[in-house]
Design a protein around this motif. Structure first.
Motif, short mmCIF file in Angstrom:
data_model
loop_
_atom_site.label_atom_id
_atom_site.label_comp_id
_atom_site.label_asym_id
_atom_site.label_seq_id
_atom_site.Cartn_x
_atom_site.Cartn_y
_atom_site.Cartn_z
N ARG A 78 0.82 -1.21 0.00
CA ARG A 78 0.00 0.00 0.00
C ARG A 78 0.85 1.26 0.00
O ARG A 78 0.45 2.27 -0.53
CB ARG A 78 -0.97 -0.01 1.18
CG ARG A 78 -0.42 0.27 2.53
CD ARG A 78 -1.54 0.44 3.56
NE ARG A 78 -2.43 -0.68 3.61
CZ ARG A 78 -2.54 -1.50 4.65
NH1 ARG A 78 -1.78 -1.34 5.70
NH2 ARG A 78 -3.38 -2.49 4.64
N LEU B 33 1.45 1.84 -3.39
CA LEU B 33 0.22 2.34 -4.00
C LEU B 33 0.12 3.85 -3.85
O LEU B 33 -0.21 4.56 -4.80
CB LEU B 33 -0.99 1.66 -3.35
CG LEU B 33 -2.36 2.28 -3.63
CD1 LEU B 33 -2.71 2.12 -5.11
CD2 LEU B 33 -3.42 1.67 -2.76
N LEU B 34 0.39 4.36 -2.65
CA LEU B 34 0.26 5.79 -2.41
C LEU B 34 1.31 6.61 -3.14
O LEU B 34 1.20 7.83 -3.22
CB LEU B 34 0.34 6.07 -0.90
CG LEU B 34 -0.78 5.44 -0.05
CD1 LEU B 34 -0.60 5.81 1.40
CD2 LEU B 34 -2.15 5.86 -0.54
N GLU C 263 -1.60 7.73 -10.02
CA GLU C 263 -3.06 7.80 -9.87
C GLU C 263 -3.45 8.12 -8.43
O GLU C 263 -4.38 8.90 -8.18
CB GLU C 263 -3.72 6.50 -10.33
CG GLU C 263 -3.17 5.22 -9.73
CD GLU C 263 -2.01 4.63 -10.51
OE1 GLU C 263 -1.76 3.43 -10.36
OE2 GLU C 263 -1.34 5.37 -11.26
N ALA C 264 -2.73 7.52 -7.45
CA ALA C 264 -3.03 7.81 -6.05
C ALA C 264 -2.67 9.25 -5.71
O ALA C 264 -3.39 9.94 -4.98
CB ALA C 264 -2.28 6.84 -5.14
N ASN D 41 -5.64 -0.01 -8.68
CA ASN D 41 -5.16 0.89 -7.63
C ASN D 41 -6.25 1.89 -7.22
O ASN D 41 -6.39 2.22 -6.03
CB ASN D 41 -3.92 1.65 -8.12
CG ASN D 41 -2.71 0.75 -8.26
OD1 ASN D 41 -2.67 -0.35 -7.70
ND2 ASN D 41 -1.72 1.18 -9.01
N VAL D 42 -7.03 2.37 -8.19
CA VAL D 42 -8.13 3.28 -7.89
C VAL D 42 -9.17 2.56 -7.01
O VAL D 42 -9.68 3.13 -6.04
CB VAL D 42 -8.78 3.81 -9.18
CG1 VAL D 42 -10.07 4.56 -8.86
CG2 VAL D 42 -7.82 4.72 -9.94
N MET E 43 -8.05 2.43 -3.47
CA MET E 43 -8.26 3.69 -2.77
C MET E 43 -9.71 3.78 -2.26
O MET E 43 -9.97 4.25 -1.15
CB MET E 43 -7.96 4.87 -3.70
CG MET E 43 -6.50 4.99 -4.13
SD MET E 43 -5.41 5.55 -2.80
CE MET E 43 -5.89 7.26 -2.68
#
Length: 689
Positions: A534, A537-538, A542-543, A648-649, A652
């Motif tokens: 994660r 991910l951040l 996109e994040a 990934n969206v 979130m």
């Protein structure tokens, strides 16, 4: 205390052995309702319970199998919660005890830490870190030290008096190691260094040493002297740098006195004072943060898992609780006890004295939760006090790994764990290339299987030196792609068949989260879908775009978020963004207020239009609104790797739902600011792990 300790290495059939032990004890008269078995995960607990139930049915013990649902089989925390609820009156807590989840606990504690971390304190700690040369180390952060100290203190139930004693002991032991400070004053020390620098520079210039090495040293010393002439003092890592200067052979005598003086910095009175102040301030901040956090929980009637463990540990000291459990507890079974914290270990020891039978299973080589307070040395001491591990209680075979991997790890681990007997370290492989010599039922692996170990040697065939990590990641991704194309055979454990390898069979270990992100990008470029942690991910584009939009909705004056929206969503170059910002800053104050920065950008316009509608929305609704109204998915699709980005969206959105569920459970108000803080804490938690 009747305690059996089983040594079980990775893949050595630990769950099978636990099942056999429990079934045998149930057959001998142990009551299912009198069983407490702790595992590290809920999944492991469910697997153990199901295996025992199936084995009991195979043995014809139907009643015992049916009664197994009365056994307390679960995680350490699950056990603690049930004991605390059962003896709530004696513990002085509500029977409807609501325990803060781990991720929320960290958020609440960080709020308490932020309360005591006033600007003056932060400035002090930054000063000491800079002076001691700690701030330049990317792997060191004084905030992390405070977190480790507070976690350790709370996990061991250390009171303020214990921490104050530890503070004094830490300072005393370190200063004793340094020795006595010099009788010279700090001013005299610094004056001596400035004079020595000036004298050495003059000598080096005049001695006709034309080597490049000496020229570099002269420039360095001049810069340090200029700093001191301006009234500044050198940081301690700069003193060390002076003590290690290397010059040409002709100049060695000229720098000798300066080097000698710089090496004596450990006797400088200010060096001793900086170390004392640094350690003292870290302990003071930790103590205040713990007190603030305890007050926060008390005001809201909350406890966390550490509180729960402390309460249970104290409960087990009460005779009435001991007497009740002695009547009921037939068997205590502890799995993975090398990863238990000191306070958990104390709980298990107390329960073992109460239980009629106690079986502990573990392996010091697999202790991976040191960051949570686990201490494998405690396990070794328990084993020693119990007379060691009996030969029949050592799991000898590796049922999981292939032959060459087992032999490799045996060779490494027997040397790395030289303080443990080889019998407890080395395993004998069952998955062999030939029929197993002592097990006719265990046949050789299919001939199609290749060697388990591969060593890739990459050679750069371009001009000059290899271009570093990016090239290396690309080479790894390319070879993984070739493995998949070649259909390298793997054994499917679920179906017990040989099949071609897929991307989902492959795991890549990286040193840092940033390395994981870069490796994932290399795999994406090679056409291989990859899942990342994660924190990775951040860090994705996109994040970052989603977070920038959310932050701008919260604060219109957040210029950094505006810049990220322009860069990622508006496809503007950094130079133009900076230029536009500078032009805006040159406007009069009133003009800037009326014409806020980038008001004409389409995304910024849309966000401002949505702001009035967003005040009543939850974080999930806000996120969905932004995705739809700004058409963010279309923007992200232009960046490539569409399936991964859309996944990934979705992740979130799952975090937003998870945040709201936690707020509902804790009866706290959900807010956009809280959600942003929640995401930050999730990322920080994984970075620390």
């Amino acid at each position: 205390m009747k305690l059996k300790i089983i040594s079980a290495g990775a893949g050595s059939g630990k769950t099978y052995r636990l099942t056999q032990e429990m079934v045998a004890l149930l057959q001998s008269g142990v009551r299912a309702s009198g069983v407490i078995a702790t595992t590290f995960t809920k999944k492991a607990a469910a697997e153990l319970q199901e295996r025992v139930r199936v084995k009991l049915l195979e043995e014809g013990l139907v009643n015992e199998a049916n009664e197994l649902s009365n056994a307390l089989i679960g995680t350490v925390h699950g056990l603690g919660v049930k004991l605390l609820k059962r003896f709530a009156f004696l513990a002085g807590v509500s029977p409807q005890v609501d325990i803060i989840a781990d991720e929320d606990q960290q958020v609440f504690f960080n709020r308490s830490l932020a309360t005591v971390l006033r600007a003056k304190r932060i400035k002090e700690m930054e000063k000491y870190s800079t002076r001691l040369g700690l701030s330049g180390n990317e792997y060191y952060d004084w905030r992390r030290e405070i977190k480790y100290l507070t976690d350790t203190a709370r996990a061991n139930d250390f009171h303020t008096e214990v921490l104050l004693h530890s503070k004094e002991k830490s300072i005393t032991s370190l200063t004793a190691f340094l020795g006595q400070p010099s009788t010279l004053t700090a001013k005299a020390y610094n004056t001596s260094l400035a004079e020595a620098l000036r004298s050495t520079i003059e000598q080096l210039i005049q001695n006709d040493d034309a080597t490049k090495k000496t020229d570099v040293v002269v420039d360095v010393l001049k810069a340090m002297l200029r700093k001191m002439d301006l009234g500044e003092t050198l940081n301690w890592h700069e003193w060390v740098k002076v003590s290690k200067i290397k010059v040409g052979a002709k100049s060695k005598d000229d720098v000798a006195e300066l080097v000698k003086l710089a090496r004596s910095h450990d006797a400088h009175p200010e060096f001793h004072a900086d170390i004392r102040n640094y350690l003292s301030t870290i302990f003071d901040i930790a103590i205040e943060a713990i007190e603030e956090y305890e007050a926060y929980k008390k005001q809201r009637g909350l406890i966390d898992y550490i509180d729960m463990e402390i309460q249970v540990n104290r409960l087990l000291d009460q005779k009435v609780v001991q007497d009740i459990l002695k009547e009921e507890l037939d068997l205590l079974m502890v799995d993975e006890f090398q990863d238990t914290s000191p306070i958990q270990l104390e709980i298990f020891l107390k329960l073992s004295k109460i239980a009629k039978n106690s079986v502990w299973v573990g392996d010091p080589k697999q202790s991976i939760y040191g960051f949570r307070g686990a201490e494998p040395r405690l396990m070794m001491e328990i084993i020693k006090q119990n007379g060691g591990v009996k030969k029949e209680d050592i799991q000898k075979f590796s049922w999981r790994s292939r032959e060459d991997i087992v032999h490799l790890t045996n060779a490494i681990f027997t040397k790395a764990f030289s303080d443990i007997s080889p019998e407890q370290v080395a395993l004998f492989p069952k998955r062999t290339k030939a029929d197993h010599p002592d097990d006719i039922n265990f046949k050789a692996e299919p001939e199609v299987m290749q060697d388990a170990l591969h060593h890739w040697h990459f050679e750069f065939d371009g001009e000059g030196r290899a271009p570093g990590r990016i090239w290396m990641n690309g080479a790894i991704a390319d070879n993984i792609s070739k493995m998949i194309v070649r259909q390298v055979p793997v054994m499917d454990r679920n179906k017990n068949i040989v099949r071609p390898v897929t991307a989902g069979d492959i795991a890549i270990l990286c040193r840092t989260n940033k390395d994981c992100l870069n490796m994932a990008e290399a795999l994406h470029r090679a056409g291989i879908k990859a899942a990342i942690a994660r924190t990775g991910l951040l860090e994705t584009a996109e994040a970052k775009l989603i977070l920038a939009c959310l932050k701008y909705m919260l604060h219109r004056s957040d210029s950094l978020s505006v810049a990220e929206i322009l860069l990622l969503g508006g496809n503007k170059k950094i130079e133009k963004i900076i230029g536009g910002r500078l032009e805006w800053l040159q406007l009069e104050k009133e003009e800037r207020r009326k014409n806020y920065w980038s008001r004409d950008n389409a995304l910024i316009k849309k966000l401002n239009e949505l702001r009035s509608r967003a005040t009543e929305l939850s974080s999930t609704e806000m996120l969905n609104l932004l995705l739809e109204a700004l058409d963010l998915r279309r923007i992200m699709a232009h960046w490539g790797n569409i399936p991964q980005r859309m996944d990934n969206v979705d992740m979130m959105r799952k975090f937003a739902l998870q945040y709201e569920e936690n707020c509902n459970r804790l009866h706290t108000a959900a807010s956009l600011g809280g959600f942003l803080l929640y995401l930050t804490e999730l990322g920080n938690k994984e970075k620390d792990a």
